[in-house]
Design an enzyme around this catalytic site. Sequence first.
Site, PDB file in Angstrom:
ATOM      1  N   HIS A 222      77.482  63.267  51.843  1.00 47.79           N
ATOM      2  CA  HIS A 222      76.222  63.216  52.584  1.00 47.79           C
ATOM      3  C   HIS A 222      76.364  62.293  53.790  1.00 47.79           C
ATOM      4  CE1 HIS A 222      73.945  64.196  48.583  1.00 47.79           C
ATOM      5  NE2 HIS A 222      74.483  65.271  49.132  1.00 47.79           N
TER       6      HIS A 222
ATOM      7  N   SER B  82      77.954  60.742  47.739  1.00 50.51           N
ATOM      8  CA  SER B  82      76.993  60.258  48.732  1.00 50.51           C
ATOM      9  C   SER B  82      77.201  58.757  48.921  1.00 50.51           C
ATOM     10  CB  SER B  82      75.560  60.587  48.284  1.00 50.51           C
ATOM     11  OG  SER B  82      74.625  60.197  49.259  1.00 50.51           O
ATOM     12  N   THR B  83      76.247  57.944  48.498  1.00 52.56           N
ATOM     13  CA  THR B  83      76.336  56.494  48.682  1.00 52.56           C
ATOM     14  C   THR B  83      77.604  55.943  48.028  1.00 52.56           C
ATOM     15  OG1 THR B  83      73.928  56.413  48.582  1.00 52.56           O
ATOM     16  CG2 THR B  83      75.102  54.323  48.401  1.00 52.56           C
TER      17      THR B  83
ATOM     18  N   MET C   1      73.344  58.567  45.503  1.00 53.08           N
ATOM     19  CA  MET C   1      71.926  58.600  45.158  1.00 53.08           C
ATOM     20  C   MET C   1      71.484  60.007  44.778  1.00 53.08           C
ATOM     21  SD  MET C   1      70.094  56.309  48.115  1.00 53.08           S
ATOM     22  CE  MET C   1      68.523  57.104  47.720  1.00 53.08           C
TER      23      MET C   1
ATOM     24  N   ASP D 274      71.834  65.494  43.547  1.00 53.05           N
ATOM     25  CA  ASP D 274      72.553  66.611  44.161  1.00 53.05           C
ATOM     26  C   ASP D 274      73.875  66.826  43.437  1.00 53.05           C
ATOM     27  OD1 ASP D 274      73.129  68.646  45.938  1.00 53.05           O
ATOM     28  OD2 ASP D 274      74.031  67.311  47.417  1.00 53.05           O
TER      29      ASP D 274
END
Length: 371
Positions: free
Chosen positions: A207, A180-181, A300, A303
Site C-alpha cells: 500500500h 502495508s504498514t 493495517m 486487506d
Amino acid sequence: MPKIRVLIVDDAVVFRRLVAEELGRDPALDVVGTAADGRIALAKLAQLSPDLVVLDVEMPELDGLATLKELRKTYPRLPVIMFSALTVRGAEATLDALSLGATDYFTKPTNAGGLEASLGVIREQLIPKIKALCPSVANGAPAAGRANLVVRPSAIGAPATSTAARIPSGRVDVLAIGTSTGGPNALVEILRPLPADFPVPIVIVQHMPPMFTRLLAERLSAECAIPVQEATLGAILQAGKAWIAPGDFHMIVAPEGRQMRLHLHQEAPENSCRPAVDVLLRSLAKAFGPNSLTVILTGMGQDGMRGCEHLREAGGQILVQDEATSIVWGMPGSVARAGLADRVLPLSLIANEILRRVRPSQMTPSSPVIP
C-alpha cells in the site's frame, strides 16, 4: 481510558496548528506538544513523554531524517510517523526515513481540495494510523495476543513459529506478497535471501501512493538478487523476477494463451486501498488454482483476508507474519484469526519457509504456464 499522547513536529505553523486541532477533536488523542524543528522536538521528548511522534521530513535547523537518527538513539521503539510530500523528493526522503527506523508515513494533503478535504484526509488516514500504532493505549490494554489464533491442520503438532511442520507436496508456480504498514523493510528481509535463480515469479502489493511504488521497486532491486520493478500493463510473468503493483492501480494476473500476464485497472478501491491485496489474490486463485504461495506481512486493516479465502478454496498455501515481529498485526492477524494460515512465522523465518515450499525440482525454467 488513557489517551494517546502525540507530539507534532513541523516547521509550517499553519499546518502544525491544523493537525493539532483536528487530532485534538478525537477523544482518544491528546496533542501534548508541538515543535517547529527537530532540535526543539528532541529537547521536548523527555519532558512530554509522547506515545507517538509525527515528524516532518523537510525542516530548517535539523531536518526530519537527522532528527529521526538522534531520536532512535534514545527511543528505539517510539512510534514515529513521517509527514511526506507527494513529490519525488518527498518519496525518496520517506523511504530513507523508513530504512532509518520510521514506523510509518503520512502524505500531506494538497491544497487542491481545500480545507475540508485536508481535514478529511487527516481524519481518515492519519488518525487511524496513530491508533493502529498505539493499540495498547487506544484499547486501554495490551494488543490482543494469539488466544484466538487458528492455524490449518498442517501446522498442528508444531509451534506456530517452528519450521518442522509438514511441507505440502503441491507445486508452487507463483509467490504473492501483500503488505502495508512496515512493509518496505519487511520486503527487504523477505526478498534479500531469495536467489537470482528463484524458480517462480513474485507479485507484490504494498500500500503506497504513485511514485512511491516505483522508487520502492528500484530500491528493492538494488538490494536483492531478484530484479524488482513496478508492474506495467501486459508484462509477462517470468521466474526469478518480481513486480510491485503501481500506486493507485489494482494489479491482477490473467492467462493469455500459455502465458500469465499482468493487468492493471482503476476500479473502485477495496478496503479503502488501491492497489488492494484482495484484488490480486482473487485473480491468483483463478489463474493458478492450488499452485500458489501467498505471504501476508505486517499492515493495517484486513486487506488480503478475503483474497486468502478464495486462495484457500482453490487449495493455495498461505503464510503470515506473526504479531511479535509485525509493526501492525492487522492484515496478517485477520488471516490468522480466520484460520486461513498454514503457518504463522516471525519475519526472520519467512524467507526460509518460502524456499522450502517453492521446490526447484518441480519448476520449469521458463515462464509459468496455465496449471
